[in-house]
Design an enzyme around this catalytic site. Sequence first.
Site, PDB file in Angstrom:
ATOM      1  N   ASN A   1       0.835  -1.196   0.000  1.00 14.33           N
ATOM      2  CA  ASN A   1       0.000   0.000   0.000  1.00 14.33           C
ATOM      3  C   ASN A   1       0.871   1.248   0.000  1.00 14.33           C
ATOM      4  O   ASN A   1       1.967   1.269   0.575  1.00 14.33           O
ATOM      5  CB  ASN A   1      -1.033   0.001   1.130  1.00 14.33           C
ATOM      6  CG  ASN A   1      -0.465  -0.189   2.522  1.00 14.33           C
ATOM      7  OD1 ASN A   1       0.575  -0.798   2.695  1.00 14.33           O
ATOM      8  ND2 ASN A   1      -1.166   0.336   3.504  1.00 14.33           N
TER       9      ASN A   1
ATOM     10  N   CYS B   1      -4.096   0.786  -2.600  1.00 22.10           N
ATOM     11  CA  CYS B   1      -4.014  -0.498  -1.903  1.00 22.10           C
ATOM     12  C   CYS B   1      -2.879  -1.352  -2.467  1.00 22.10           C
ATOM     13  O   CYS B   1      -2.475  -1.202  -3.633  1.00 22.10           O
ATOM     14  CB  CYS B   1      -5.319  -1.268  -2.071  1.00 22.10           C
ATOM     15  SG  CYS B   1      -6.677  -0.672  -1.054  1.00 22.10           S
TER      16      CYS B   1
ATOM     17  N   GLU C   1      -3.010  -4.397  -3.370  1.00 16.63           N
ATOM     18  CA  GLU C   1      -3.467  -5.212  -4.505  1.00 16.63           C
ATOM     19  C   GLU C   1      -3.305  -4.446  -5.820  1.00 16.63           C
ATOM     20  O   GLU C   1      -2.973  -5.031  -6.855  1.00 16.63           O
ATOM     21  CB  GLU C   1      -4.943  -5.590  -4.332  1.00 16.63           C
ATOM     22  CG  GLU C   1      -5.222  -6.516  -3.165  1.00 16.63           C
ATOM     23  CD  GLU C   1      -5.537  -5.793  -1.867  1.00 16.63           C
ATOM     24  OE1 GLU C   1      -4.998  -4.684  -1.645  1.00 16.63           O
ATOM     25  OE2 GLU C   1      -6.335  -6.329  -1.077  1.00 16.63           O
TER      26      GLU C   1
ATOM     27  N   GLU D   1       0.264   5.146   0.712  1.00 12.62           N
ATOM     28  CA  GLU D   1      -0.658   6.204   1.156  1.00 12.62           C
ATOM     29  C   GLU D   1      -0.162   7.571   0.701  1.00 12.62           C
ATOM     30  O   GLU D   1       0.954   7.714   0.187  1.00 12.62           O
ATOM     31  CB  GLU D   1      -0.829   6.109   2.676  1.00 12.62           C
ATOM     32  CG  GLU D   1      -1.462   4.774   3.063  1.00 12.62           C
ATOM     33  CD  GLU D   1      -1.733   4.609   4.548  1.00 12.62           C
ATOM     34  OE1 GLU D   1      -1.258   5.434   5.354  1.00 12.62           O
ATOM     35  OE2 GLU D   1      -2.432   3.635   4.899  1.00 12.62           O
TER      36      GLU D   1
HETATM   37  N1  THU Z   1      -5.331  -1.700   2.376  1.00 12.95           N
HETATM   38  C1  THU Z   1      -4.762  -2.434   1.375  1.00 12.95           C
HETATM   39  O1  THU Z   1      -3.689  -2.095   0.874  1.00 12.95           O
HETATM   40  N2  THU Z   1      -5.406  -3.549   0.943  1.00 12.95           N
HETATM   41  C2  THU Z   1      -6.540  -4.035   1.502  1.00 12.95           C
HETATM   42  O2  THU Z   1      -7.046  -5.038   1.022  1.00 12.95           O
HETATM   43  C3  THU Z   1      -7.131  -3.370   2.653  1.00 12.95           C
HETATM   44  C4  THU Z   1      -6.604  -2.027   2.976  1.00 12.95           C
HETATM   45  C5  THU Z   1      -4.627  -0.510   2.843  1.00 12.95           C
HETATM   46  C6  THU Z   1      -5.206   0.798   2.397  1.00 12.95           C
HETATM   47  C7  THU Z   1      -4.693   1.750   3.436  1.00 12.95           C
HETATM   48  O3  THU Z   1      -3.388   2.174   3.064  1.00 12.95           O
HETATM   49  C8  THU Z   1      -4.562   0.895   4.684  1.00 12.95           C
HETATM   50  O4  THU Z   1      -4.624  -0.451   4.241  1.00 12.95           O
HETATM   51  C9  THU Z   1      -5.663   1.140   5.696  1.00 12.95           C
HETATM   52  O5  THU Z   1      -6.905   1.036   5.102  1.00 12.95           O
END
Ligand code: THU
Length: 143
Positions: free
Chosen positions: A48, A59, A61, A50
Site C-alpha cells: 500500500n 491499496c 493489490e 498512502e
Molecule cells: N489496504 C490495502 O492495501 N489492501 C486491503 O485489502 C485493505 C486495505 C490498505 C489501504 C490503506 O493504506 C490501509 O490499508 C488502511 O486502510
Amino acid sequence: MPMPSEAEIDRLFHAAKAAQAMAHAPYSGFRVGAAVLGEDGAAFAGCNVENAAYPLGACAEAGALSAFVLAGGRRLRAALVLGEGEALTTPCGGCRQRLREFASPDAVVLVAGPQGVRARFTLEALLPASFGPDNLAPTRGPR
Ligand code: THU
C-alpha cells in the site's frame, strides 16, 4: 485454471511479506502486502502507498496488479493479501473488483498474517454475482 500448489502459495506469501515491509503507510500505520499468481506460477507483489491527500492512497493489490500487467500478465490464478492485527485483512471491495478483471470467480484468494495463511476464499465468495469483462463481450473491442 489449476489450483495453486503449496509451493506457489509459499511463493505468494514470501513475495507479499517482502512487499509489506516496503509499504508507505504513515497515516494509517497499517502495512499491507499483496501478491498475485500468474498462469505460469510467477508471483507479482505490491504494497500500500498512502498519500497526504488521503483519498489518493493506493491499496497493495493495486500495486501487485500493476506489476502483473506490466510483465504481460492477463489471467491470474490466485491472490494473497497480508496484513496485520487480529482481524483478517480481506481485500477491500474495490480491490475485489480489481482482481475480478484478471481472475475468474473460482480463483483463490488467500488472506495471511505475518506467520502464514489464515483463510482461503474463492473470489466468488468475496464478490458474488460479479460484473466482469465477459459482461462487455458483446460490445468491447480488442484488449
Ligand atoms: N489496504 C490495502 O492495501 N489492501 C486491503 O485489502 C485493505 C486495505 C490498505 C489501504 C490503506 O493504506 C490501509 O490499508 C488502511 O486502510
